[in-house]
Scaffold this active site. Structure first.
Site, mmCIF file in Angstrom:
data_model
loop_
_atom_site.group_PDB
_atom_site.id
_atom_site.type_symbol
_atom_site.label_atom_id
_atom_site.label_comp_id
_atom_site.label_asym_id
_atom_site.label_seq_id
_atom_site.Cartn_x
_atom_site.Cartn_y
_atom_site.Cartn_z
ATOM 1 C CG ASP A 34 -7.992 -2.732 3.115
ATOM 2 O OD1 ASP A 34 -8.676 -2.980 2.225
ATOM 3 O OD2 ASP A 34 -7.415 -1.673 3.066
ATOM 4 C CG HIS A 78 -7.959 -4.777 7.762
ATOM 5 N ND1 HIS A 78 -8.592 -3.790 8.500
ATOM 6 C CD2 HIS A 78 -6.902 -4.115 7.263
ATOM 7 C CE1 HIS A 78 -8.014 -2.640 8.130
ATOM 8 N NE2 HIS A 78 -6.989 -2.929 7.448
#
Ligand SMILES: *[C@@H]1O[C@H](CO)[C@@H](O)[C@H](O)[C@H]1NC(C)=O
Ligand SMILES: *[C@@H]1O[C@H](CO)[C@@H](O)[C@H](O)[C@H]1NC(C)=O
Ligand SMILES: [Zn+2]
Length: 437
Positions: free
Chosen positions: A152, A308
């Protein structure tokens, strides 16, 4: 399918608004799959919402290119004059057809679930994913023996290091991109796409989506889809992931009924994003221990671990712990669409295959639900200073602030030869809506 007449449509100027900072809690709660299937029909014409001639636009990264989008440092305007007419028409048709539930915008509680007045967050009307209510079309788990590889908040500072690694190990991943980060890092985005990455939506400015009005949801998703469409030769994203995993039936429905997108969550979370903050949720050792526990644990359901591409730290965890664990325990690593054997995009099988008429690749997503219940939340926005944290591993609270916009948009150059005629689409959509009622 129905065919439309098209005419040029100039895009309205995009102007900046500001968003209030908000805090959001994290919770443990058991959710259930709740039937949304009745009003979740696949749209067949989403590509008509994103018509630009591929390759015709200004050079990515140039001022003329940036001017096509909401300001990179801000949030998209929700004024009707600034929203592309085709999106508004599609939204109004879905609303008129009763496909967007009339539940309130959530009120954010400083350290609790989003609240919905008299309605229960976990009840069938709302089905908030924050307390882990699972709706029928949601994706939370991977198939047995499989791990869904996704990152992400990119493209950001960790992206190039991540891509070096993925390229070396020949691994495809899903990238849930923040639109305004794409605006700031188009070359990193293009590199991920050209490596075969599955490019998906993580909103334009990373707000909590249930706290957005319908128009807020519309522009956060629409602009991120538009910038991905423009940079990928006209591919229409098929999947999105909400910031902090926060969605409800209203938000799900706007994504699905207006834009044809399915929502993807996760079933384990290391809180890796907090590692480089002053008060990480887990220490580096605890993060390693957690990952090793999950990767050496049960294989059914498979894993979808929230990670991430923010920094070298978060990418380092994937390279040094997640990836060796995947190899050691014989997991099959796949992108999110790959793991479900579904197309990456609404109008293309993957990042290399040609763009086709949408109906040829759109297939229904199998019912989600079942399996492990995740217990954590997604991180705050990325182009702001590190968040402040309040508490330990079991009930973290992240603050999520949005910076004031630094620039305002300008008129888009008219490169919209193929853009849908707003009025034609509106009339047709309204007619269809009446027929469907
Ligand atoms: C978002 O939540 C805050 C805090 O409860 C509330 O003041 C605000 O009105 C909400 N936003 C919208 C658009 O309703
Ligand atoms: C890379 O992975 C793809 C898909 O799994 C495979 O078809 C290809 O042969 C691999 N390439 C190399 C060099 O291993
Ligand atoms: Zn995020």
């Amino acid at each position: 399918m129905v065919s439309f007449a098209f005419a040029a449509l100039a895009l309205a100027a995009v102007s900046a608004t500001s968003a209030a900072p908000h805090a959001h809690g994290d919770h443990e709660h058991v959710g259930r799959g709740l039937g949304l299937g009745a009003w979740y029909q696949e749209r067949a014409d989403t590509a008509e919402l994103f018509r630009r001639a591929p390759g015709d636009g200004p050079r990515p990264g140039s001022p003329q290119w940036l001017a096509q989008y909401p300001p990179a440092g801000g949030v998209p305007s929700q004024a009707e004059k600034d929203i592309p007419a085709a999106w508004l028409a599609a939204y109004r048709a879905a609303k008129a057809a009763g496909k967007i539930p009339n539940i309130p915008v959530s009120q954010l509680q400083p350290a609790g679930f989003p609240s919905y007045g008299a309605l229960s967050a976990t009840g069938p009307e709302v089905c908030s994913s924050t307390p882990k209510c699972r709706a029928a079309d949601d994706i939370w788990d991977a198939p047995a023996n499989t791990i869904g590889i996704s990152f992400d908040d990119g493209p950001w500072q960790g992206t190039n290091k991540l891509l070096d690694f993925l390229e070396r190990v020949n691994q495809t991943a899903t990238h849930y991109c923040i639109g305004r980060n794409i605006a700031q890092h188009p070359q990193e985005f293009l590199r991920a796409f050209n490596l075969g990455g599955e490019m998906a939506v993580h909103t334009w400015s990373h707000p909590l989506m249930t706290n957005q009005t319908d128009y807020g949801v519309l522009v956060e998703l629409g602009w991120t889809m538009q910038i991905i469409y423009d940079l990928t030769g006209g591919r229409v994203p098929k999947y999105w992931r909400p910031p902090q995993g926060d969605a409800d039936n209203r938000v799900r429905a706007i994504a699905k009924e207006v834009f044809g997108m399915t929502v993807v969550f996760w079933n384990q979370d290391t809180e890796d994003w907090s590692l480089s903050t002053p008060n990480p949720v887990y220490s580096a050792q605890e993060t390693t221990d957690l990952l090793n526990k999950w990767l050496s644990g049960p294989k059914n359901p498979g894993l979808v671990i929230l990670e991430h591409e923010l920094t070298d730290d978060t990418v380092g965890i994937f390279m040094n712990t997640t990836w060796p664990g995947i190899q050691a325990h014989n997991w099959q690593p796949k992108s999110i669409a790959q793991m479900l054997n579904l197309p990456f995009y609404q109008n293309a099988r993957d990042s290399k295959s040609p763009v086709t008429p949408q109906a040829e690749v759109v297939v229904s997503v199998p019912a989600g639900g079942g399996g492990q219940v995740p217990t954590s939340s997604n991180p705050p926005p990325t182009n702001t200073p590190p968040p402040t944290r309040s508490s330990g591993p079991t009930s973290p609270t992240s603050s999520d602030s949005t910076p004031a916009p630094t620039e305002s948009g300008s008129e888009e150059p008219d490169n919209s030869a193929g853009r849908a005629s707003a009025s034609a689409l509106a009339v047709l959509s309204a007619a269809l809506a009446v027929l469907l009622l």
